[in-house]
Write an enzyme that holds these catalytic residues in place. Sequence first.
Site, short mmCIF file in Angstrom:
data_model
loop_
_atom_site.label_atom_id
_atom_site.label_comp_id
_atom_site.label_asym_id
_atom_site.label_seq_id
_atom_site.Cartn_x
_atom_site.Cartn_y
_atom_site.Cartn_z
CB CYS A 84 4.37 11.43 -3.50
SG CYS A 84 4.86 12.24 -1.99
CE1 TYR A 117 10.66 10.85 2.62
CE2 TYR A 117 8.47 10.22 3.36
CZ TYR A 117 9.49 10.16 2.42
OH TYR A 117 9.34 9.39 1.30
NE ARG A 120 -0.08 8.73 7.17
CZ ARG A 120 -0.43 8.07 6.06
NH1 ARG A 120 0.48 7.80 5.14
NH2 ARG A 120 -1.68 7.71 5.86
N GLY A 158 -5.13 4.00 0.62
CA GLY A 158 -4.14 4.48 -0.34
C GLY A 158 -4.33 3.79 -1.68
C1 FMN Z 1 2.03 6.19 -4.79
C2 FMN Z 1 2.12 6.35 -3.30
C3 FMN Z 1 2.52 7.57 -2.77
C4 FMN Z 1 2.57 7.76 -1.38
N1 FMN Z 1 2.86 9.00 -0.87
C5 FMN Z 1 2.73 9.23 0.46
C6 FMN Z 1 2.78 10.54 0.98
O1 FMN Z 1 2.89 11.52 0.25
N2 FMN Z 1 2.67 10.70 2.33
C7 FMN Z 1 2.47 9.63 3.17
O2 FMN Z 1 2.40 9.82 4.38
N3 FMN Z 1 2.35 8.39 2.69
C8 FMN Z 1 2.45 8.17 1.36
N4 FMN Z 1 2.24 6.91 0.86
C9 FMN Z 1 1.76 5.87 1.79
C10 FMN Z 1 0.23 5.82 1.77
O3 FMN Z 1 -0.32 7.05 2.23
C11 FMN Z 1 -0.30 4.69 2.65
O4 FMN Z 1 0.04 4.96 3.98
C12 FMN Z 1 0.29 3.35 2.22
O5 FMN Z 1 0.22 3.18 0.82
C13 FMN Z 1 -0.43 2.17 2.90
O6 FMN Z 1 -1.83 2.22 2.65
P1 FMN Z 1 -2.50 1.34 1.47
O7 FMN Z 1 -2.15 -0.11 1.75
O8 FMN Z 1 -3.98 1.61 1.62
O9 FMN Z 1 -1.95 1.79 0.16
C14 FMN Z 1 2.23 6.69 -0.52
C15 FMN Z 1 1.86 5.46 -1.06
C16 FMN Z 1 1.77 5.29 -2.43
C17 FMN Z 1 1.30 3.95 -2.97
#
Ligand code: FMN
Length: 357
Positions: free
Chosen positions: A23, A184, A232, A328
């Site tokens: 997001c 959610y 997911r 992410g």
């Molecule tokens: C800024 C931000 C926004 C995120 N928005 C979502 C989202 O819209 N949908 C979702 O399923 N996860 C969301 N997440 C979680 C990420 O998709 C991811 O699962 C999480 O950051 C862990 O992975 P990473 O360690 O590679 O960042 C968000 C994470 C971050 C940092």
Amino acid sequence: MLFEPLTLRSLTFPNRVWMSPMCQYSAAAEGPDTGAPADWHFAHLAARAVGGAGLVMAEATAVSAEGRISPADTGLWNDRQEEAWERITRFVAAQGVVPGIQLAHAGRKASTGRPWNGGGPLGPDDHGWTPVGPSPIPFSDAHATPDALTPAEIGKLVEAFATSAERALRAGFRVVEIHGAHGYLIHEFLSPHSNRRTDAYGGTFENRARFGLEVVDAVRAVWPQELPLLFRVSATDWLPEGEPAWTPGQTVMLAAELAARGVDLIDVSSGGNAATQKIPLGPGYQVPFAQQIRAEAGVPVAAVGLITEPEQAEEIVATGKADAVFLGRALLRDPYWPVRASANWPAQYRRGAPSPR
Ligand SMILES: Cc1cc2nc3c(=O)[nH]c(=O)nc-3n(C[C@H](O)[C@H](O)[C@H](O)COP(=O)(O)O)c2cc1C
């Protein structure tokens, strides 16, 4: 293995390094462009496509206005939003990258502010609204008590997911992911921590899973047979044993059911549904859940969560723990993570590629 293609149904992903949905809280909160992706979203998603991700997954995008986490979330419930997404998918697809979108409803965690403004619940004076959920239980003491959805309202939301999926197809997306994680709405129904209903949507595993499975059936009915559908999950609520909670064992059962209904890959995350969760964060901390679901439910999976190094990602895919990885924050830091790891720079950027040492 990371840069080997992967085929689901008739769609081939050029590699297995995928952009996790994130997001941006950067859409218009009011006026005719409410919920439409803006120039920020174009730049953000286009950059990761140029950077070589095999799948660029657009952020949690609400199927209805009250399903937004914040008023600045993207949506896909009207024509204007559909047109705005089309500009982005056209660019992403032109780079040979698969454009995907995560469809979501924030349930009781809706109507909050942008994280960098504190992320707290918003009242009606700040463009807020009363959230909905399976039961009138707030996420935390700070959150609003949601209105419990009636069966008729649940039916309308199932239709809203399907209508948004139809819009996603017209907008040029080739992958839809249903957001069943992070506390959610769908996760709220799944977990006995948040679902205390006594009707057909609460109580037994079968009843708690009913809403999510109805959403999958409705989306699968409109989403083309040749295109993949992702889901997911949060594999666990990370609550102490003995408390009512969603657990890895239930996730395996759900994954098998999802696969039987035409979900092609499970994207395995965790947590987000309980303010009292305790998460043992560490490199690749959610990978064992992905591995378990792949082994026990026999369904393709993607791993996500603190995967930051190419060698780490390669090991996950090469040893069969997951079929793909989502990145992410690593991609926020460096949109070129995939092309750096593969040394396969776009032609336009080759003169800037690091020279071999
Ligand atoms: C800024 C931000 C926004 C995120 N928005 C979502 C989202 O819209 N949908 C979702 O399923 N996860 C969301 N997440 C979680 C990420 O998709 C991811 O699962 C999480 O950051 C862990 O992975 P990473 O360690 O590679 O960042 C968000 C994470 C971050 C940092």
